[in-house]
Design a protein around this motif. Structure first.
Motif, PDB file in Angstrom:
ATOM      1  N   ALA A 456       0.797   4.133   1.434  1.00  0.00           N
ATOM      2  CA  ALA A 456       1.203   3.010   0.541  1.00  0.00           C
ATOM      3  C   ALA A 456       0.497   3.081  -0.870  1.00  0.00           C
ATOM      4  O   ALA A 456      -0.583   3.255  -0.936  1.00  0.00           O
ATOM      5  CB  ALA A 456       1.424   1.667   1.206  1.00  0.00           C
ATOM      6  N   THR A 457       1.441   2.549  -1.938  1.00  0.00           N
ATOM      7  CA  THR A 457       0.661   2.374  -3.517  1.00  0.00           C
ATOM      8  C   THR A 457       1.032   1.002  -3.804  1.00  0.00           C
ATOM      9  O   THR A 457       1.768   0.132  -3.254  1.00  0.00           O
ATOM     10  CB  THR A 457       1.460   3.329  -4.305  1.00  0.00           C
ATOM     11  OG1 THR A 457       2.833   2.937  -4.339  1.00  0.00           O
ATOM     12  CG2 THR A 457       1.116   4.957  -3.786  1.00  0.00           C
ATOM     13  N   PHE A 458       0.149   0.583  -4.666  1.00  0.00           N
ATOM     14  CA  PHE A 458       0.596  -0.591  -5.511  1.00  0.00           C
ATOM     15  C   PHE A 458       1.648  -0.522  -6.586  1.00  0.00           C
ATOM     16  O   PHE A 458       1.270   0.136  -7.658  1.00  0.00           O
ATOM     17  CB  PHE A 458      -0.828  -1.293  -5.955  1.00  0.00           C
ATOM     18  CG  PHE A 458      -1.739  -1.621  -5.133  1.00  0.00           C
ATOM     19  CD1 PHE A 458      -1.765  -2.848  -4.183  1.00  0.00           C
ATOM     20  CD2 PHE A 458      -3.237  -0.730  -4.934  1.00  0.00           C
ATOM     21  CE1 PHE A 458      -2.491  -2.981  -3.326  1.00  0.00           C
ATOM     22  CE2 PHE A 458      -4.138  -1.550  -4.236  1.00  0.00           C
ATOM     23  CZ  PHE A 458      -3.678  -2.525  -3.168  1.00  0.00           C
ATOM     24  N   ASP A 459       2.763  -0.803  -6.416  1.00  0.00           N
ATOM     25  CA  ASP A 459       3.701  -0.711  -7.513  1.00  0.00           C
ATOM     26  C   ASP A 459       4.093   0.573  -7.959  1.00  0.00           C
ATOM     27  O   ASP A 459       4.412   0.872  -8.998  1.00  0.00           O
ATOM     28  CB  ASP A 459       3.506  -1.716  -8.573  1.00  0.00           C
ATOM     29  CG  ASP A 459       3.262  -3.224  -8.265  1.00  0.00           C
ATOM     30  OD1 ASP A 459       4.177  -3.678  -7.463  1.00  0.00           O
ATOM     31  OD2 ASP A 459       2.540  -3.888  -8.909  1.00  0.00           O
ATOM     32  N   GLY A 460       3.969   1.585  -6.916  1.00  0.00           N
ATOM     33  CA  GLY A 460       4.189   2.917  -7.268  1.00  0.00           C
ATOM     34  C   GLY A 460       3.186   3.562  -8.255  1.00  0.00           C
ATOM     35  O   GLY A 460       3.414   4.548  -8.655  1.00  0.00           O
ATOM     36  N   GLU A 461       1.765   3.076  -8.205  1.00  0.00           N
ATOM     37  CA  GLU A 461       0.966   3.564  -9.069  1.00  0.00           C
ATOM     38  C   GLU A 461      -0.318   4.147  -8.222  1.00  0.00           C
ATOM     39  O   GLU A 461      -0.310   5.039  -7.552  1.00  0.00           O
ATOM     40  CB  GLU A 461       0.549   2.524 -10.389  1.00  0.00           C
ATOM     41  CG  GLU A 461       1.583   2.115 -11.179  1.00  0.00           C
ATOM     42  CD  GLU A 461       1.219   1.202 -12.181  1.00  0.00           C
ATOM     43  OE1 GLU A 461       0.170   0.794 -12.065  1.00  0.00           O
ATOM     44  OE2 GLU A 461       1.955   0.767 -12.861  1.00  0.00           O
ATOM     45  N   SER A 462      -1.362   3.177  -8.385  1.00  0.00           N
ATOM     46  CA  SER A 462      -2.528   3.841  -7.584  1.00  0.00           C
ATOM     47  C   SER A 462      -2.271   3.493  -6.089  1.00  0.00           C
ATOM     48  O   SER A 462      -1.693   2.676  -5.548  1.00  0.00           O
ATOM     49  CB  SER A 462      -4.089   2.888  -8.083  1.00  0.00           C
ATOM     50  OG  SER A 462      -3.572   1.647  -7.739  1.00  0.00           O
ATOM     51  N   PRO A 463      -3.084   4.321  -5.210  1.00  0.00           N
ATOM     52  CA  PRO A 463      -2.934   4.230  -3.831  1.00  0.00           C
ATOM     53  C   PRO A 463      -3.478   2.794  -3.223  1.00  0.00           C
ATOM     54  O   PRO A 463      -4.355   2.204  -3.840  1.00  0.00           O
ATOM     55  CB  PRO A 463      -4.057   4.983  -3.238  1.00  0.00           C
ATOM     56  CG  PRO A 463      -4.104   6.212  -4.501  1.00  0.00           C
ATOM     57  CD  PRO A 463      -4.018   5.388  -5.750  1.00  0.00           C
ATOM     58  N   ALA A 464      -2.629   2.356  -2.359  1.00  0.00           N
ATOM     59  CA  ALA A 464      -3.101   0.841  -1.645  1.00  0.00           C
ATOM     60  C   ALA A 464      -3.644   1.077  -0.277  1.00  0.00           C
ATOM     61  O   ALA A 464      -4.676   0.299   0.193  1.00  0.00           O
ATOM     62  CB  ALA A 464      -1.756   0.060  -1.451  1.00  0.00           C
ATOM     63  N   LEU A 465      -3.074   2.230   0.458  1.00  0.00           N
ATOM     64  CA  LEU A 465      -3.756   2.467   1.789  1.00  0.00           C
ATOM     65  C   LEU A 465      -3.790   4.067   1.774  1.00  0.00           C
ATOM     66  O   LEU A 465      -2.773   4.524   1.773  1.00  0.00           O
ATOM     67  CB  LEU A 465      -2.794   1.923   3.023  1.00  0.00           C
ATOM     68  CG  LEU A 465      -3.356   1.952   4.204  1.00  0.00           C
ATOM     69  CD1 LEU A 465      -4.862   1.745   4.634  1.00  0.00           C
ATOM     70  CD2 LEU A 465      -2.230   1.463   5.394  1.00  0.00           C
TER      71      LEU A 465
END
Length: 636
Positions: A456-465
């Motif tokens: 998953a990413t944060f708002d389509g930018e950097s990775p979240a998980l």
């Protein structure tokens, strides 16, 4: 009367002028006469009647397959008959074997005993050891190699006229024979095989093929088993059932010499210690397989970090401990440590590292993951730029704090990944209600390898998980904390199933207690054992090795001959045992003489001597005179 008589004088004397030639010619004649006598050295082993004795080792199979009918009693009777055949002075040793080698009597022990005393001593040893067939598999190759080594070792100090290995076994195809294939057999150790066979031919065996593969503890517990029918069976019918529950019976057919995989009916409610049974043959020793029920798995979780770990409300540890409650699937056991210096990581399965950590800690965590562990990494806002890079051994991973003023949402969720697959249904796939107040930005290289996967990413930018496979283990990095000061993840309904989905993906989920074979445990027979682990108990199923169910016999005369093992033919060997000691001594002498071939070397020496004589004789002409005339010189 006028002449004076003068004394007689010899004009010539007998004189030996070429004594070297005479000596060489005499030596050549002696050597030729000696060669035609075909001599041999009496001092070599085997030529003396006093040293004429045999050395024998008896191997008796006591593996699980020997529990069929009266095979064990047959084996003991054969062993006793072989012991009685040997005379006083002959050395004999006895050992039992399965996958282990148990020495009963060593070679020199019975050399001075009579056959009756040997039998009594053998019976006494059986009573003291309470020897009976075991539940272990057969390692025929190892036992024969060990016995041959003992025969050769004893032959160094006192050579025997013959060395013989007697193997008493059912010679089943499931016996391990690798040791015989990998090493050359000694040529002077002969093998005699005494095969045993039950009166009732054929055999059905059962073993576990697969444990239940499921994600829900409430699903039916069925098992896949393999039923094998021996090649010498007369029947193809078999019945599979849960022992004690005849209503679960399944009739099937398995052709002789083949096997079949069959799925059992669900485990009955009253069969917690369940036993699957196959019926249809006369040999029940391998007709049962023990299967433990699916049980919650103990999961040892360690929480560590460079700041003080507290369970105060709002801390990461506070929410983690409340999320990891015992379930029918897992029984988490959570412990804490400020550092990994004095921690036995071999006793830990999951490490949760929070806040910030040093490079040394990152290297330790990486080694832990390489060995098969699971690491959940949650770097804080104070974490160094290379904190995560040291853990995953990827210098290109650069960590920084996000400058965003507004909250972030999860995007680009990979619902095809096993961790997020349980959330793929339309009713629960919505993650938009989870807001992240703070998060870290992770800069990755342009091309990431196959061991790295962004879930998953944060708002389509950097990775979240993000998932990173390292060796045999895994690292999952959360780029935002799950406590309320950083996000709403710990307060959402997704938090607990997300953690357990990670555990399930990495192999920590519901399980059947491991099924082990008898030789892999301290158990002496198949059955159930209770194991205590970290305050919880689990049920361990111990079963017979499936190879013992392969009871179809092989022909040792064919198999051993292919490997160069000299076999004794009973019919050819019988007349030889009736010879007297004098005849045996003469046969041994002739054999030694044939092996030594001294006459060839003597003839060669005679030829050398004649060549030297010829050379000397031609070097100087022979004298013209022979022996001198012994007549007196005429007087004047």
């Amino acid at each position: 009367m006028f002449l004076e008589k003068s004394p007689d004088r010899l004009t010539r004397r007998t004189r030996l002028e070429r004594w070297i030639l005479l000596a060489l010619r005499c030596l050549a004649l002696l050597l030729l006469a000696f060669a035609f006598g075909r001599p041999f050295l009496q001092s070599l082993p085997g030529a003396s009647t006093a040293d004429n004795f045999s050395r024998t080792f008896v191997l008796v199979d006591r593996s699980a397959s020997m529990q069929r009918e009266d095979l064990w009693q047959q084996a003991l009777e054969l062993a006793k008959s072989e012991i009685v055949k040997k005379g006083v002075g002959d050395e004999i040793g006895v050992a039992f074997f399965d996958d282990q080698f148990e020495l009963i009597v060593d070679l020199p022990a019975w050399a001075s005993l009579s056959p009756r005393a040997r039998t009594a001593d053998f019976n006494r040893a059986l009573e003291e050891a309470q020897t009976k067939p075991s539940w272990r598999p057969t390692d025929l190759g190892l036992a024969m190699a060990r016995a041959a080594d003992r025969l050769l070792a004893a032959d160094i100090s006192r050579p025997a006229t013959s060395k013989e290995l007697i193997v008493i076994s059912d010679f089943q195809t499931g016996a391990d024979q690798k040791s015989l294939q990998n090493e050359a057999w000694p040529e002077d150790v002969n093998v005699r095989c005494l095969a045993l066979a039950p009166k009732e031919s054929g055999n059905l065996s059962i073993n576990l093929a697969a444990t239940p593969d499921r994600a829900n503890i409430d699903e039916d517990e069925t098992y896949r088993v393999r039923i094998r029918n021996a090649a010498d069976s007369d029947s193809a019918s078999a019945v599979l059932s849960w022992k004690g529950f005849p209503e679960t019976a399944i009739e099937t057919s398995v052709a002789p010499g083949t096997s079949r995989i069959l799925r059992s009916l669900p485990r009955p409610a009253g069969a917690e210690r369940g036993t699957l049974l196959v019926a249809g043959d006369a040999h029940p020793f391998d007709n049962e397989v023990y299967v433990s029920p699916v049980q919650a798995r103990p999961l040892r979780v360690l929480v560590t970090g460079d700041t003080e770990l507290t369970e105060s409300a709002g801390s990461p540890l506070f929410y983690l401990k409340r999320a990891l409650q015992p379930t029918p699937i897992l029984t988490p056991v959570v412990t804490t440590a400020e550092s990994l210096i004095d921690v036995d990581l071999s006793a830990i399965e999951v490490i949760v590292v929070i806040d910030k950590w040093t490079t040394e800690t990152g290297i330790q965590l990486m080694e832990f993951a390489e060995a098969g562990g699971l690491v959940l990494a949650i770097p804080s806002a104070d974490a160094a730029a290379d904190a995560l890079a040291a853990l995953v051994d990827s210098p290109e991973w650069v960590l920084s704090e996000s400058p965003a003023d507004d909250y972030a949402l999860l995007a680009d969720l990979d619902f095809e990944h096993p961790v997020l697959e349980p959330f793929a249904r339309a009713q629960i796939r919505d993650f938009t209600k989870i807001r992240f107040w703070k998060h870290r930005e992770l800069k990755l290289p342009k091309e990431i390898d196959a061991s790295t996967r962004i879930l998953a990413t944060f708002d389509g930018e950097s990775p979240a998980l993000i998932e990173k496979r390292i060796g045999d283990g895994t690292v999952f990095a959360f780029l935002s904390g799950w406590e309320p000061r950083e996000s709403q993840l710990a307060l959402s309904s997704k938090f607990v199933p997300l953690l357990f989905s990670i555990f399930n993906h990495t192999g920590f989920s519901i399980r059947s207690a491991p099924t082990l074979y008898v030789e892999e445990t301290e158990a002496s027979e198949p059955g159930f054992q209770e194991i205590e682990e970290e305050g919880s108990s689990s049920l361990l199923a111990v079963n017979l090795n499936p190879r013992e169910g392969e009871t179809s016999p092989f022909d040792p005369a064919v198999v051993f001959a292919e490997w160069g093992i000299p076999l004794i033919n009973e019919n050819e060997d019988a007349p030889k045992t009736e010879l007297t000691e004098e005849q045996l001594a003469r046969l041994k002498s002739e054999e030694k003489e044939q092996n030594q071939k001294l006459w060839k070397w003597i003839i060669l020496a005679a030829l050398v001597v004649l060549m030297i004589e010829s050379g000397l004789a031609g070097h100087r002409p022979q004298p013209t005179g022979g022996n001198s005339d012994l007549s007196p010189e005429p007087t004047s």
